[in-house]
Structure formats: structure tokens, C-alpha cells
Scaffold this motif. Structure first.
Motif, short mmCIF file in Angstrom:
data_model
loop_
_atom_site.label_atom_id
_atom_site.label_comp_id
_atom_site.label_asym_id
_atom_site.label_seq_id
_atom_site.Cartn_x
_atom_site.Cartn_y
_atom_site.Cartn_z
N MET A 1 0.83 -1.21 0.00
CA MET A 1 0.00 0.00 0.00
C MET A 1 0.86 1.26 0.00
O MET A 1 0.52 2.26 -0.64
CB MET A 1 -0.92 0.00 1.22
CG MET A 1 -2.00 -1.07 1.21
SD MET A 1 -3.18 -0.89 -0.16
CE MET A 1 -2.51 -2.09 -1.32
N ILE B 1 2.07 1.92 -3.46
CA ILE B 1 1.01 2.53 -4.26
C ILE B 1 0.91 4.02 -3.95
O ILE B 1 0.84 4.87 -4.85
CB ILE B 1 -0.33 1.83 -3.97
CG1 ILE B 1 -0.26 0.36 -4.37
CG2 ILE B 1 -1.47 2.54 -4.71
CD1 ILE B 1 0.04 0.14 -5.81
N GLY B 2 0.89 4.37 -2.66
CA GLY B 2 0.78 5.77 -2.28
C GLY B 2 1.95 6.60 -2.77
O GLY B 2 1.77 7.71 -3.28
N VAL C 1 -3.46 -1.53 -6.24
CA VAL C 1 -4.55 -0.54 -6.32
C VAL C 1 -5.90 -1.23 -6.11
O VAL C 1 -6.75 -0.74 -5.36
CB VAL C 1 -4.51 0.18 -7.68
CG1 VAL C 1 -5.80 0.96 -7.91
CG2 VAL C 1 -3.31 1.12 -7.75
N ALA D 1 -6.29 -2.28 -2.54
CA ALA D 1 -6.56 -1.11 -1.70
C ALA D 1 -8.02 -0.71 -1.75
O ALA D 1 -8.56 -0.16 -0.78
CB ALA D 1 -5.68 0.06 -2.14
N ALA E 1 -4.76 4.07 0.26
CA ALA E 1 -3.41 3.49 0.27
C ALA E 1 -2.67 3.84 1.55
O ALA E 1 -2.04 2.97 2.18
CB ALA E 1 -2.63 3.97 -0.95
#
Length: 450
Positions: free
Chosen positions: A175, A178-179, A282, A285, A384
Motif C-alpha cells: 500500500m 502505491i501511495g 490498487v 486497496a 493506500a
């Protein structure tokens, strides 16, 4: 350790209660019989049956916004790179047609079969790697490298190794990656505001008005409408082109250069799979259970088709999957798959009329596209970062993954998502090893007891 598609977990339980609906109503959010090599989904009949309900202003708006994002700046990367490499107009059009038509078909196949917002496209970092490599190798030799990369990705999916890889990655690190990777799209809104204050201010106004007063319609739709209106009023369309011309695609036969196959093919396969893993993250999430193996298999198989037509490898697009899978695409997760069908329709049309479409998209100001993409990422970023730092485990590894993703570093032609995951995992293995022994779905008190 995490598992993206194993037995029911806390994440699956979250899917069951989303928006107050039962698990049966959300069966499309999951993947059935995930122990199969090719995961089974609800199937196209179920998706088509519910399409009338799912195809609403939210899903259409998200599909249009993601397609506008994918058909503008990214397309120009190919156009500029092909021009710098001295490719003929026919070769350039063949490249663009291949990646967009096949990408759109992937969206139709995955969206209808799995009823999830899985957007097929091509990797922007991979395009950058290809463009830089065209300085050393001919297009024919690069096509040979594309085919090698395609086979490597396909083998990764057919053997099931990718499922083991994704299952082992801790959720907070995934996560955080992703962020870190996606936050630059939100940050770029600030630069876009400085570059075109009136247009971006209008887009922001549209986003705020719809988010505040018309909550049934996603704010990004308001941003699109107000932004385009501002462009038309201020005369911001770039009309400096030479008009529309039709160019016939020109196919190129592959050539086999060992150095290109090793030096470009292997890194390209890693870049493509890093993009696929980003897209899987994604989806996770947003509460989905993505078909990890199927995503990898279709990416490898589609890449083989794209390569023979002169395009570089296909993948699942992280940013566009984020847009189509976010709450902006619909309040109910089960309806968001419709957005990828809209996206896929636009992609296929763009690819079929590539020579005309490229001229058209160059008239839109880059600042507006940047602003739309950034606004569409806000919900995904919130999710995320909650997933990355809400628990007490893997925090340092997650932080390192976020930093590397934010830095957008590219090493050996391999893009940031891969290095962010690798860096976060190494830090956690060295400094947070005990966290790997604790159940990920447990509470902090349970983890302390463990």
C-alpha cells in the motif's frame, strides 16, 4: 505475510459489508476458486446482465477521465520517442494502434469476466525504457526484445510463481508503494495550477461544487466539464498542428539481437510486472481480490500480439485502474467495472484512428489533463496510506517503500514500483523481521501477544 487471493481474510470480510450489502451481492468483488491457475470470475453473462445498472454517470465519468489521461500525455511519449528514433509515420501509427487497441480489448475481457475495474493499457516507464533503447537498437531488434519480455511475463503467470510473489509481499509495504508512486499525480496539480491558473481553477471549482452539492456525481466529472469549458472560453486549445492526416500502419518484422534481448528484454519484463503488481495493489486497496495469475497471463499473451504489430508490451495500467476503481467511479464497488468498458471503448477507437486521434489530443492543454489525473487519485491515496500505516507492523518498510516510490527512481531501466517494493521488503527483513511472523489481520493487541 499477506495473501491476495487465498482463503477468506479480514480484507474479504471488509468486502462483504461494504455499503451495507451482503457477500452474495458482492460476489463479483472476489475471485472464485483462486487456487486455479486461471482464476474463475463471475463471467461475462453476469456482467452484461447488470451492465444497465452499473453504467451510470459515475462509471462513465471515471471511464472518460481515465481514457483522456491515457490518450493524451502517454500517447505523446510514444510520438516524441518515435520521432527522435527516426521511425516512419507508418511505424509510429502501428505502434500506437497496437498498444491502444489491444489495451482496450484487455479491459473488455478482464472487466466482463471478472467484473472488476481492471484497465488494460501499456506501461509508461516501459515506453520510456523503449524510447531510450531505440538510440542503440533498431525497431526490428527492439521488437525481438519485446517478444522475449512477453514470454518471460507469460511464463511467470503460467507457472503460478507470480501468485507466490504477490502473496508474500506485506500489505502495508504494498500500500505504501502505491501511495508513493501515485502521490506525484496529486502533487502535479500544484504545478498545473501555476502553469494554467484559470483552467485548473475552473476544474477545481467543478470538483468542489459537485463533491459538495451533487454527491451522486463524482467530483472529477465536474472538474472535466468546468475545465474543458474554461479551455474553450480562454482559447486554450492548441491549434498549431497541420490538420488531420491519415497514415497507414506499417508492420516491421522482428530481428534477433542477443544484446537487445538480454539488455532490454529482461528489464522490460521486470518493468511490466512491476506495473502489474502496482495495479494489483490498487485493486486490493479498494477492496477487490484481483486475479493475480490471470492478470499476468493476459499481460504476457497480449504482449506477444502487440509486439508482432510493432508495439511494446501490454500491461494493466496502475493510474487508470486507480481512477476506474476509486469511489469516483461509483459508490458500490460492484458497479465500477463498467468504467473500464467505457475506457476500453475509447482506447480501441483511439487505436483504430490513431493518426487522426493523436492530432486531436495534442490540442488539449497538458495542465488540464494533469489536474484531472491528480484529482482522480485523491480517494485512492487516502485508502493506500490508511492501509500502509494503520497498523503497527511493517511501518519502517512501508515508509521506505513510500519514499522510493515518491522519488520515482529508475535504475537499470526498471521503474520505481519494483525498487519501492524491494527496498521496503529489505528494510523490513533487516529491521522488522518479527512482523513477518505475525498475522496481518490481527489487532495490535493480538500482535503484541504473538
Amino acid at each position: 505475510m499477506t495473501s491476495t487471493n487465498s482463503s477468506p481474510s479480514a480484507r474479504d470480510a471488509g468486502a462483504a459489508v461494504d455499503d451495507g450489502h451482503t457477500d452474495d451481492e458482492h460476489i463479483a468483488d472476489g475471485v472464485l476458486e483462486s487456487d486455479r491457475l486461471i482464476e474463475r470470475g463471475p463471467g461475462p453473462r453476469e456482467s452484461i446482465r447488470s451492465l444497465r445498472r452499473s453504467l451510470n454517470i459515475s462509471s462513465v465519468g471515471a471511464g472518460v477521465v481515465s481514457a483522456v489521461f491515457g490518450c493524451t500525455g502517454p500517447a505523446l511519449i510514444i510520438v516524441d520517442g518515435a520521432d527522435s528514433a527516426g521511425l516512419t509515420p507508418g511505424q509510429t501509427v502501428a505502434w500506437i494502434s497496437a498498444v491502444y487497441v489491444v489495451g482496450g480489448l484487455i479491459s473488455f475481457i478482464m472487466g466482463l469476466y471478472y467484473k472488476q475495474p481492471i484497465v488494460g493499457a501499456w506501461s509508461i516507464p516501459a515506453a520510456a525504457l523503449v524510447v531510450s533503447s531505440l538510440e542503440s537498437y533498431s525497431l526490428a531488434e527492439m521488437i525481438g526484445a519485446y517478444l522475449v519480455a512477453s514470454v518471460l511475463v507469460l511464463v511467470l503467470g503460467l507457472t503460478g510463481w507470480v501468485r507466490v510473489l504477490v502473496a508474500w509481499i506485506p500489505m502495508p509495504i504494498l500500500m505504501a508503494m502505491i501511495g508513493g508512486v501515485l502521490i506525484r499525480y496529486a502533487v502535479n496539480v500544484v504545478d498545473a495550477t501555476a502553469a494554467a491558473p484559470i483552467v485548473v481553477a475552473a476544474a477545481l471549482l467543478g470538483y468542489v461544487l459537485l463533491s459538495r452539492f451533487v454527491r451522486q456525481v463524482p467530483g472529477v466529472v465536474g472538474a472535466l466539464v468546468f475545465g474543458v469549458a474554461a479551455v474553450l472560453i480562454t482559447g486554450g486549445m492548441d491549434s498549431s498542428g497541420n490538420g488531420f492526416t491519415w497514415v497507414t500502419p506499417e508492420l516491421t518484422a522482428p530481428e534477433w539481437n542477443l544484446f537487445a534481448m538480454l539488455g532490454v528484454g529482461i528489464p522490460l519484463a521486470l518493468v511490466i510486472q512491476a506495473e502489474n503488481i502496482q495495479s494489483m495493489g490498487v485493486l486490493i486497496a479498494e477492496g477487490y481480490r484481483p486475479p493475480v495469475n490471470s492478470i499476468t497471463v493476459i499481460s504476457g499473451a497480449a504482449s506477444l500480439a502487440v509486439a508482432w504489430m510493432g508495439g511494446h508490451n501490454a500491461s494493466i495500467a496502475g493510474p487508470m485502474t486507480a481512477i476506474c476503481g476509486s469511489p469516483e467511479a461509483g459508490r458500490l464497488r460492484r458497479d465500477r467495472y463498467a468504467s473500464v468498458l467505457v475506457n476500453g471503448t475509447i482506447f480501441v477507437t483511439f487505436g483504430l484512428f490513431a493518426s487522426v486521434a493523436v492530432t486531436l489530443v495534442t490540442t488539449l492543454p497538458a495542465a488540464l489533463i494533469t489536474a484531472l489525473a491528480g484529482l482522480a487519485m485523491l480517494g485512492v491515496l487516502l485508502t493506500a496510506f490508511r492501509g500502509a500505516f494503520a497498523t503497527s507492523t511493517f511501518r519502517l518498510g512501508a515508509l521506505v517503500a513510500m519514499i522510493i516510490g515518491l522519488a520515482n527512481v529508475t535504475i537499470l531501466g526498471i521503474s520505481a514500483p519494483f525498487w519501492a517494493l524491494l527496498g521496503g521488503l529489505l528494510v523490513s527483513l533487516l529491521l522488522e523481521f518479527d512482523d513477518f511472523r505475525r498475522p496481518q489481520g490481527a489487532t495490535d493487541q493480538e500482535k503484541e501477544a504473538a
